[in-house]
Design an enzyme around this catalytic site. Structure first.
Site, short mmCIF file in Angstrom:
data_model
loop_
_atom_site.label_atom_id
_atom_site.label_comp_id
_atom_site.label_asym_id
_atom_site.label_seq_id
_atom_site.Cartn_x
_atom_site.Cartn_y
_atom_site.Cartn_z
N SER A 142 0.86 -1.19 0.00
CA SER A 142 0.00 0.00 0.00
C SER A 142 0.90 1.24 0.00
O SER A 142 2.06 1.18 0.45
CB SER A 142 -0.86 0.01 1.27
OG SER A 142 -1.46 1.28 1.46
N TYR A 156 -1.45 -0.56 10.42
CA TYR A 156 -1.65 -0.91 9.00
C TYR A 156 -0.41 -0.49 8.20
O TYR A 156 0.10 -1.25 7.38
CB TYR A 156 -2.90 -0.23 8.47
CG TYR A 156 -3.25 -0.55 7.04
CD1 TYR A 156 -3.95 -1.70 6.71
CD2 TYR A 156 -2.87 0.31 6.00
CE1 TYR A 156 -4.28 -2.00 5.39
CE2 TYR A 156 -3.20 0.02 4.68
CZ TYR A 156 -3.90 -1.13 4.38
OH TYR A 156 -4.21 -1.42 3.08
N1 LIG Z 1 -8.85 -0.61 -1.12
C1 LIG Z 1 -7.81 0.18 -0.91
O1 LIG Z 1 -7.92 1.42 -0.90
C2 LIG Z 1 -6.44 -0.40 -0.74
C3 LIG Z 1 -5.33 0.44 -0.85
C4 LIG Z 1 -4.06 -0.08 -0.70
C5 LIG Z 1 -3.90 -1.43 -0.44
N2 LIG Z 1 -5.02 -2.23 -0.33
C6 LIG Z 1 -4.78 -3.65 -0.06
O2 LIG Z 1 -5.33 -4.40 -1.12
C7 LIG Z 1 -5.61 -5.72 -0.65
C8 LIG Z 1 -6.99 -6.11 -1.09
O3 LIG Z 1 -7.93 -5.26 -0.45
P1 LIG Z 1 -9.30 -4.80 -1.11
O4 LIG Z 1 -9.29 -3.33 -1.13
O5 LIG Z 1 -9.55 -5.56 -2.34
O6 LIG Z 1 -10.28 -5.23 0.09
P2 LIG Z 1 -11.54 -6.20 0.16
O7 LIG Z 1 -11.98 -6.10 1.56
O8 LIG Z 1 -12.47 -5.90 -0.94
O9 LIG Z 1 -10.91 -7.65 -0.12
C9 LIG Z 1 -10.06 -8.31 0.78
C10 LIG Z 1 -10.30 -9.79 0.70
O10 LIG Z 1 -9.37 -10.45 1.57
C11 LIG Z 1 -10.06 -11.48 2.24
N3 LIG Z 1 -9.40 -11.83 3.49
C12 LIG Z 1 -9.34 -11.10 4.64
N4 LIG Z 1 -8.68 -11.77 5.60
C13 LIG Z 1 -8.32 -12.96 5.05
C14 LIG Z 1 -7.61 -14.08 5.55
N5 LIG Z 1 -7.17 -14.13 6.82
N6 LIG Z 1 -7.38 -15.13 4.72
C15 LIG Z 1 -7.85 -15.10 3.44
N7 LIG Z 1 -8.54 -14.06 2.92
C16 LIG Z 1 -8.77 -13.01 3.71
C17 LIG Z 1 -11.45 -10.92 2.46
O11 LIG Z 1 -12.39 -11.95 2.76
C18 LIG Z 1 -11.71 -10.21 1.15
O12 LIG Z 1 -12.32 -11.06 0.21
C19 LIG Z 1 -5.41 -5.67 0.86
O13 LIG Z 1 -4.15 -6.24 1.18
C20 LIG Z 1 -5.43 -4.20 1.18
O14 LIG Z 1 -4.73 -3.91 2.36
C21 LIG Z 1 -6.26 -1.75 -0.48
#
Ligand SMILES: NC(=O)c1ccc[n+]([C@@H]2O[C@H](COP(=O)([O-])OP(=O)(O)OC[C@H]3O[C@@H](n4cnc5c(N)ncnc54)[C@H](O)[C@@H]3O)[C@@H](O)[C@H]2O)c1
Length: 263
Positions: A142, A156
């Protein structure tokens, strides 16, 4: 590396960025294992891939669990014969009561999923890729894990900073085992994590919430495109790609771990 006819595994493939990457990799011709704790979301991603003519299977796996991490990679080998591509993407944000006020029971899972999960998945992924003579791993970090920090949620930021430095430290795997490990550092992406997180942020800091709401959201498909770039560009190893809202993607200037080896 060509994606066509390869075997890919995406953690957190049941939602947001992981779902977009799963769909894209299947479109590029990979057989995709969708791993998630969210069975409904994971199975829905598989259904979408199959209805587009692609190949995919769901495995329930909690990335923080040693047995599950090993089993999800074994599932890819049993189902499709091996593993070539791994996207360690599952991640969580915790609620509005933040460190240092929140009880450790709230923030510890952030480290567990976002950092321990990536390290565990990579360990078993590397073992499987060695059997194939190489592979590509992309970790989801991130912008919070870069020098910008994330004052609203330092735990985080620490988890994601850990992913960036873990990734950079694995650069020498390119030469030793033909395995390239890279990571993506997105700003705010239009997924349930970000959209559900905004009210939480508002409770904490109105200015921060207004800033996030003013941003042009990055669509998860743009992040999937960076994952594809990391897989297909054989020159990239130990690198972090930043995707800032409203700007072009750019590689983050990190020291090359290979140049520092032995110093
Ligand atoms: N959305 C943002 O703004 C953003 C920005 C930077 C980084 N990220 C990162 O991107 C990645 C994906 O996030 P997203 O935005 O798609 O969120 P999201 O919540 O839509 O998806 C995350 C997925 O991870 C799964 N998950 C959570 N804990 C888990 C576990 N212990 N084992 C297996 N699966 C698990 C959830 O069930 C979900 O399906 C994350 O690592 C997040 O930190 C997101």
């Amino acid at each position: 590396m060509d994606i066509k006819d390869k075997v890919a595994l995406v953690t957190g493939g049941g939602s947001g960025i992981g779902a977009a990457t799963s769909l894209r990799l299947a479109k590029e011709g990979a057989s995709v294992v969708v791993a998630d704790v969210n069975e409904e979301g994971g199975r829905d991603t598989v259904t979408q891939i199959e209805s587009n003519g692609g190949t995919a299977a769901f495995v329930r796996a909690d990335v923080t669990d040693v047995k599950d991490a090993e089993a999800m990679i074994a599932f890819a080998k049993d189902t499709y014969g091996g593993l070539d591509i791994l996207h360690n993407n599952a991640g969580i944000l915790d609620g509005p009561d933040r460190y240092p006020d929140a009880h450790p029971a709230q923030w510890l899972p952030v480290l567990e999923v976002n950092l321990r999960g990536v390290i565990l998945g990579t360990q078993y992924g590397i073992q499987a890729m060695k059997e194939r003579g190489g592979g590509a791993i992309v970790n989801t970090a991130s912008m919070a894990g870069l020098g910008f920090g994330y004052p609203a949620n330092p735990v985080y930021a620490a988890s994601k900073g850990g992913v960036v430095l873990f990734t950079a430290s694995l650069a020498p795997l390119k030469e030793s085992d033909n395995i390239r490990v890279n990571c993506i550092c997105p700003g705010v992406v239009n997924t349930p994590m970000a959209t559900a997180g905004v009210p939480g942020l508002a409770a904490l800091n109105k200015e921060a919430a207004a800033f996030v709401e003013s941003l042009k959201m990055i669509e998860p498909e743009e992040i999937a495109d960076i994952v594809v770039q990391f897989i297909t560009d054989d020159s990239l190893a130990g690198r972090a790609m930043m995707a800032r809202n409203g700007r072009e993607r750019e590689l983050v200037p990190l020291p090359d771990a290979r140049e520092w080896a032995g110093r």
